[in-house]
Design a protein around this motif. Structure first.
Motif, PDB file in Angstrom:
ATOM      1  N   CYS A  88      -5.785  -2.533  -0.262  1.00 52.25           N
ATOM      2  CA  CYS A  88      -4.899  -2.722   0.876  1.00 52.25           C
ATOM      3  C   CYS A  88      -5.616  -3.587   1.912  1.00 52.25           C
ATOM      4  CB  CYS A  88      -4.545  -1.360   1.461  1.00 52.25           C
ATOM      5  SG  CYS A  88      -3.626  -1.498   3.006  1.00 52.25           S
TER       6      CYS A  88
ATOM      7  N   CYS B 171       0.842  -1.190   0.000  1.00 52.64           N
ATOM      8  CA  CYS B 171       0.000   0.000   0.000  1.00 52.64           C
ATOM      9  C   CYS B 171       0.882   1.247   0.000  1.00 52.64           C
ATOM     10  CB  CYS B 171      -0.879  -0.028   1.239  1.00 52.64           C
ATOM     11  SG  CYS B 171      -1.907   1.424   1.432  1.00 52.64           S
TER      12      CYS B 171
ATOM     13  N   CYS C 291      -5.745  -0.862   5.450  1.00 54.50           N
ATOM     14  CA  CYS C 291      -6.566   0.355   5.496  1.00 54.50           C
ATOM     15  C   CYS C 291      -7.712   0.332   4.488  1.00 54.50           C
ATOM     16  CB  CYS C 291      -5.706   1.607   5.311  1.00 54.50           C
ATOM     17  SG  CYS C 291      -5.053   1.830   3.656  1.00 54.50           S
TER      18      CYS C 291
HETATM   19 ZN   LIG Z   1      -3.044   0.723   3.336  1.00 56.65          ZN
END
Ligand SMILES: [Zn+2]
Length: 72
Positions: free
Chosen positions: A57, A24, A60
């Motif tokens: 991701c 990410c 998140c």
């Molecule tokens: Zn992330």
């Protein structure tokens, strides 16, 4: 004049996902490739479903990359 109530909403769901190489850009967690579904509802009745792929991701939930699929 009549009063019309238009209620349109969209729901995006992750159908399944699996790990993929990559990180990410925001939190440096591992990325996953996911099968996504966006369902458009009109007055709570599903009228359209769109299937697409995205790199997300695992931490998140950010969408790092999305692919539009030709077939619905
Ligand atoms: Zn992330």
């Amino acid at each position: 004049m009549s009063c019309f109530c238009f209620l349109v909403d969209q729901k995006t769901k992750i159908r399944r996902s699996k790990p993929v190489a990559g990180t990410c850009s925001r939190c440096r967690s591992s990325a996953r490739v996911a099968d996504m579904m966006t369902q458009t509802r009109f007055c709570y009745v599903p009228v359209n479903s769109k299937y697409w792929k995205a790199i997300i991701c695992s931490f998140c939930g950010a969408i790092l990359k999305s692919y539009r699929q030709a077939s619905y």
